[in-house]
Design an enzyme around this catalytic site. Structure first.
Site, PDB file in Angstrom:
ATOM      1  N   SER A 119       9.272  84.688 -12.966  1.00 53.96           N
ATOM      2  CA  SER A 119      10.657  84.291 -13.227  1.00 53.96           C
ATOM      3  C   SER A 119      10.745  83.349 -14.401  1.00 53.96           C
ATOM      4  CB  SER A 119      11.232  83.546 -12.024  1.00 53.96           C
ATOM      5  OG  SER A 119      11.201  84.343 -10.895  1.00 53.96           O
ATOM      6  N   HIS A 140      10.882  91.815 -15.302  1.00 50.00           N
ATOM      7  CA  HIS A 140      11.476  90.863 -14.366  1.00 50.00           C
ATOM      8  C   HIS A 140      12.632  91.497 -13.609  1.00 50.00           C
ATOM      9  CE1 HIS A 140      13.688  86.889 -13.513  1.00 50.00           C
ATOM     10  NE2 HIS A 140      12.754  87.085 -12.612  1.00 50.00           N
ATOM     11  N   GLU A 152      14.669  92.608 -16.875  1.00 48.54           N
ATOM     12  CA  GLU A 152      14.401  91.968 -18.166  1.00 48.54           C
ATOM     13  C   GLU A 152      13.005  92.413 -18.607  1.00 48.54           C
ATOM     14  OE1 GLU A 152      16.865  87.751 -18.037  1.00 48.54           O
ATOM     15  OE2 GLU A 152      15.077  87.917 -16.809  1.00 48.54           O
ATOM     16  N   ASN A 190      17.712  83.587 -15.673  1.00 46.41           N
ATOM     17  CA  ASN A 190      17.366  82.320 -15.019  1.00 46.41           C
ATOM     18  C   ASN A 190      17.727  81.119 -15.877  1.00 46.41           C
ATOM     19  OD1 ASN A 190      16.514  83.492 -12.690  1.00 46.41           O
ATOM     20  ND2 ASN A 190      14.354  83.473 -13.207  1.00 46.41           N
TER      21      ASN A 190
HETATM   22  N1  CAA Z   1      17.359  94.952   0.439  1.00 48.87           N
HETATM   23  C1  CAA Z   1      17.850  96.181   0.225  1.00 48.87           C
HETATM   24  N2  CAA Z   1      19.165  96.456   0.136  1.00 48.87           N
HETATM   25  C2  CAA Z   1      20.020  95.442   0.328  1.00 48.87           C
HETATM   26  C3  CAA Z   1      19.587  94.125   0.578  1.00 48.87           C
HETATM   27  C4  CAA Z   1      18.191  93.911   0.646  1.00 48.87           C
HETATM   28  N3  CAA Z   1      17.696  92.685   0.856  1.00 48.87           N
HETATM   29  N4  CAA Z   1      20.677  93.328   0.679  1.00 48.87           N
HETATM   30  C5  CAA Z   1      21.745  94.106   0.519  1.00 48.87           C
HETATM   31  N5  CAA Z   1      21.365  95.373   0.297  1.00 48.87           N
HETATM   32  C6  CAA Z   1      22.230  96.506   0.007  1.00 48.87           C
HETATM   33  C7  CAA Z   1      23.000  96.951   1.190  1.00 48.87           C
HETATM   34  O1  CAA Z   1      22.293  97.914   1.922  1.00 48.87           O
HETATM   35  C8  CAA Z   1      24.251  97.524   0.558  1.00 48.87           C
HETATM   36  O2  CAA Z   1      23.970  98.816   0.054  1.00 48.87           O
HETATM   37  P1  CAA Z   1      25.018 100.016   0.188  1.00 48.87           P
HETATM   38  O3  CAA Z   1      26.256  99.589  -0.569  1.00 48.87           O
HETATM   39  O4  CAA Z   1      24.295 101.169  -0.446  1.00 48.87           O
HETATM   40  O5  CAA Z   1      25.275 100.199   1.633  1.00 48.87           O
HETATM   41  C9  CAA Z   1      24.480  96.637  -0.657  1.00 48.87           C
HETATM   42  O6  CAA Z   1      23.217  96.064  -0.951  1.00 48.87           O
HETATM   43  C10 CAA Z   1      25.493  95.564  -0.400  1.00 48.87           C
HETATM   44  O7  CAA Z   1      25.044  94.804   0.714  1.00 48.87           O
HETATM   45  P2  CAA Z   1      25.973  94.129   1.798  1.00 48.87           P
HETATM   46  O8  CAA Z   1      27.270  94.861   1.915  1.00 48.87           O
HETATM   47  O9  CAA Z   1      25.176  93.883   3.018  1.00 48.87           O
HETATM   48  O10 CAA Z   1      26.168  92.698   1.250  1.00 48.87           O
HETATM   49  P3  CAA Z   1      26.993  92.182   0.048  1.00 48.87           P
HETATM   50  O11 CAA Z   1      28.064  93.089  -0.409  1.00 48.87           O
HETATM   51  O12 CAA Z   1      27.318  90.815   0.462  1.00 48.87           O
HETATM   52  O13 CAA Z   1      25.906  92.153  -1.120  1.00 48.87           O
HETATM   53  C11 CAA Z   1      24.203  91.151  -2.378  1.00 48.87           C
HETATM   54  C12 CAA Z   1      24.716  91.461  -0.987  1.00 48.87           C
HETATM   55  C13 CAA Z   1      23.883  92.463  -3.095  1.00 48.87           C
HETATM   56  C14 CAA Z   1      22.947  90.336  -2.220  1.00 48.87           C
HETATM   57  C15 CAA Z   1      25.334  90.387  -3.183  1.00 48.87           C
HETATM   58  O14 CAA Z   1      25.753  89.293  -2.421  1.00 48.87           O
HETATM   59  C16 CAA Z   1      24.876  89.907  -4.522  1.00 48.87           C
HETATM   60  O15 CAA Z   1      24.902  90.636  -5.498  1.00 48.87           O
HETATM   61  N6  CAA Z   1      24.477  88.620  -4.598  1.00 48.87           N
HETATM   62  C17 CAA Z   1      23.939  88.004  -5.804  1.00 48.87           C
HETATM   63  C18 CAA Z   1      22.449  88.160  -5.809  1.00 48.87           C
HETATM   64  C19 CAA Z   1      21.809  87.569  -7.039  1.00 48.87           C
HETATM   65  O16 CAA Z   1      22.381  86.798  -7.782  1.00 48.87           O
HETATM   66  N7  CAA Z   1      20.540  87.940  -7.274  1.00 48.87           N
HETATM   67  C20 CAA Z   1      19.775  87.415  -8.369  1.00 48.87           C
HETATM   68  C21 CAA Z   1      19.089  86.155  -7.966  1.00 48.87           C
HETATM   69  S1  CAA Z   1      18.136  85.493  -9.281  1.00 48.87           S
HETATM   70  C22 CAA Z   1      16.685  86.293  -9.198  1.00 48.87           C
HETATM   71  O17 CAA Z   1      16.411  87.069  -8.349  1.00 48.87           O
HETATM   72  C23 CAA Z   1      15.767  86.006 -10.310  1.00 48.87           C
HETATM   73  C24 CAA Z   1      14.735  85.010 -10.091  1.00 48.87           C
HETATM   74  O18 CAA Z   1      13.721  85.131 -10.734  1.00 48.87           O
HETATM   75  C25 CAA Z   1      14.932  83.811  -9.267  1.00 48.87           C
END
Ligand code: CAA
Length: 482
Positions: A119, A140, A152, A190
């Site tokens: 990251s 990434h 990325e 990030n």
């Molecule tokens: N694994 C697999 N699939 C998942 C999942 C998981 N952990 N969590 C959610 N999903 C899927 C669900 O199955 C659903 O798919 P379908 O539409 O095909 O049915 C879809 O994602 C949406 O899920 P939910 O309806 O349960 O939940 P939601 O609408 O609240 O979405 C979320 C959940 C996708 C996590 C959304 O809240 C989101 O986009 N959050 C932001 C996440 C983010 O910012 N990520 C980046 C973090 S930074 C990083 O990762 C980099 C680093 O280096 C630190």
């Protein structure tokens, strides 16, 4: 180069998700973990994630079985000899990565591409542990890897330039959008996301607002998919802490110093979802009954008419001797309050989007007036966000510095406007990228908001980026795009 067999080393949340992404795209995957227990945990991640997709009708049982059938698990790195690509997703400790890459360099055939999912650690330093620096880069992914649409692709000065389009094409085959960037701490996402999350923790610790209020402000007011504390719990507080440490080491920017609260929670092993508790645990949410329409009010300041109308329609009474005076304010509310005979009744209010009302209590606001303001907002269908009387309240104080950082990133030549916007939309699920958001809010509004934040906090990074300032001075409303 045809990538048919890939290996993923480290099957934690990210590694298991990445293995699933490759297997879903039809590639054969070897998953590697240190021991049988870790392997079983990794297998559990993939099994649950794909089962969830079956339950939601996104995959058939047969497709799920084929995906799982394409993944082989092993505890022996020696099995990776024939892999075309190895993606490393082990913990963010440089020494572990150096030793792994030295091993992979020895084991894998000479043409194997070695990628790190780090990251924030320097890809250049990781590449230097191998004798094939031209075939090492960053790939990434974002959490949850099967869902987030961005990869990325990070190249170093020694990466073979021909490799970047090949890996970008592979990312496209995985259903992801690649954004190619250079090796700078935090890359695009990030570098923009984590300082905002860190700032949320700092501001909470300073008592600007509580956890639930800040999360509600950003989720319901700004429209982000998660509030900062919900997202920190998803990412893992230890990961966030590590990334902030690396950013700080590179920038020496005080804002990048990891929030003391993060360190405290990480030391207590409260790491977020992966450990079952972080900023959120399993505590029940308090239920507060809303008081009835006996509350009387007065509305002062701009847009008073609309708010008055909504409150009147909900059955509340405007009064010359009100329980609470709501002041639509864009400067410290206390400056208005001290002009009143009874400043204890004044609360600053600002409506964000169409669902949130930020309510700023001053040092003189009484508890009763603050409660009355909260109840009034709930009854007219707005989520109240209680905060202290500080420039920018909650949403501007968190959103505007992030927008400013994006302008600085573009101005420094690190990434294009299109790439930065795409990265934040696809990597974090934001409804719009920072430049799109800037243009929607208005460049001048953001510039003026940053000036107010700077005047309040005297934080150098809050001073409007020179490019933003100049575009506003020039009367330009949109950023130049090719
Ligand atoms: N694994 C697999 N699939 C998942 C999942 C998981 N952990 N969590 C959610 N999903 C899927 C669900 O199955 C659903 O798919 P379908 O539409 O095909 O049915 C879809 O994602 C949406 O899920 P939910 O309806 O349960 O939940 P939601 O609408 O609240 O979405 C979320 C959940 C996708 C996590 C959304 O809240 C989101 O986009 N959050 C932001 C996440 C983010 O910012 N990520 C980046 C973090 S930074 C990083 O990762 C980099 C680093 O280096 C630190």
């Amino acid at each position: 180069m045809a990538f048919e067999m890939v290996a993923v080393v480290g099957l934690g949340t990210m590694g298991a998700g990445i293995a699933e992404v490759f297997a879903r795209a039809g590639l054969r995957v070897i998953g590697v973990e240190a021991d049988a227990d870790a392997l079983a945990t990794g297998r559990g991640h993939v099994e649950r994630s794909t089962q969830r997709a079956v339950d939601r009708g996104r995959l058939t049982d047969g497709e799920r079985a084929s995906i799982l059938g394409r993944i082989t698990l092993t505890t022996s790195r020696e099995d990776l000899r024939e892999a075309d690509l190895v993606v490393e997703a082990i913990p963010e400790v440089l020494d572990y990565k150096l030793s792994l890459f030295a091993d992979l360099d020895r084991i894998c055939k000479p043409e194997t591409v070695l990628a790190t999912n780090t990251s924030s650690l320097p890809v250049t330093a990781i590449a230097a542990a191998t004798g094939r620096q031209g075939r090492v880069l960053g790939m990434h992914f974002f959490n949850p890897a099967p869902v987030m649409g961005l990869v990325e692709v990070v190249s170093t000065v020694l990466t073979d330039p021909a490799l970047v389009p090949e890996i970008s094409e592979l990312a496209t085959r995985l259903g992801k959008t690649p954004v190619a960037v250079g090796d700078r701490a935090g890359f695009v996402v990030n570098r923009l996301l984590l300082p905002y999350l860190n700032q949320a923790a700092v501001l909470m610790e300073q008592g600007l607002a509580g956890r639930d209020d800040i999360d509600a402000a950003m989720r319901l007011g700004v429209g982000l998919p998660m509030g900062p504390f919900e997202l920190l719990d998803l990412i893992g507080l230890d990961t966030a802490y590590e990334v902030m440490g690396v950013l700080f080491d590179e920038t020496r920017d005080r804002r990048h110093a990891p929030a003391p609260l993060l360190r405290e929670l990480v030391s207590a092993r409260l790491l977020g979802r992966k450990s079952g508790r972080g900023f959120y645990g399993d505590e029940p949410r308090p239920h507060e009954p809303v008081k009835s329409s006996v509350i009387t009010f007065e509305v002062a300041g701009e847009e008073a008419g609309e708010l008055t109308e909504r409150l009147r329609t909900a059955g509340f009474k405007p009064s010359t001797d009100p329980d609470v005076i709501l002041r639509q304010a864009d400067r410290p509310v206390i400056e208005h309050a001290v002009r009143l005979q009874d400043p204890a009744r004044m609360v600053g209010v600002r409506i964000v989007g169409d669902r949130v009302a930020e309510l700023a209590a001053t040092v003189l606001t009484s508890g009763e007036a603050a409660r009355a303001a909260r109840d009034l907002m709930k009854v007219i269908g707005l989520t109240p966000v209680a905060c202290r009387d500080r420039a920018g309240f909650v949403t501007d104080a968190l959103l505007y510095p992030y927008l400013n950082d994006a302008v600085r990133m573009y101005d420094a030549g690190y990434a294009s406007i299109g790439d930065i916007d795409a990265a934040m939309r696809l990597g974090c699920g934001y409804p719009a990228g920072p430049f799109e958001t800037l243009e929607t809010i208005g460049l001048a509004v953001v510039r003026d908001g940053l000036r107010a934040l700077y005047a309040e906090y005297r934080e150098p990074a809050y001073a409007p980026a020179p490019l933003l300032d100049q575009l506003v001075t020039a009367g330009v409303r949109a950023f130049p795009r090719p």
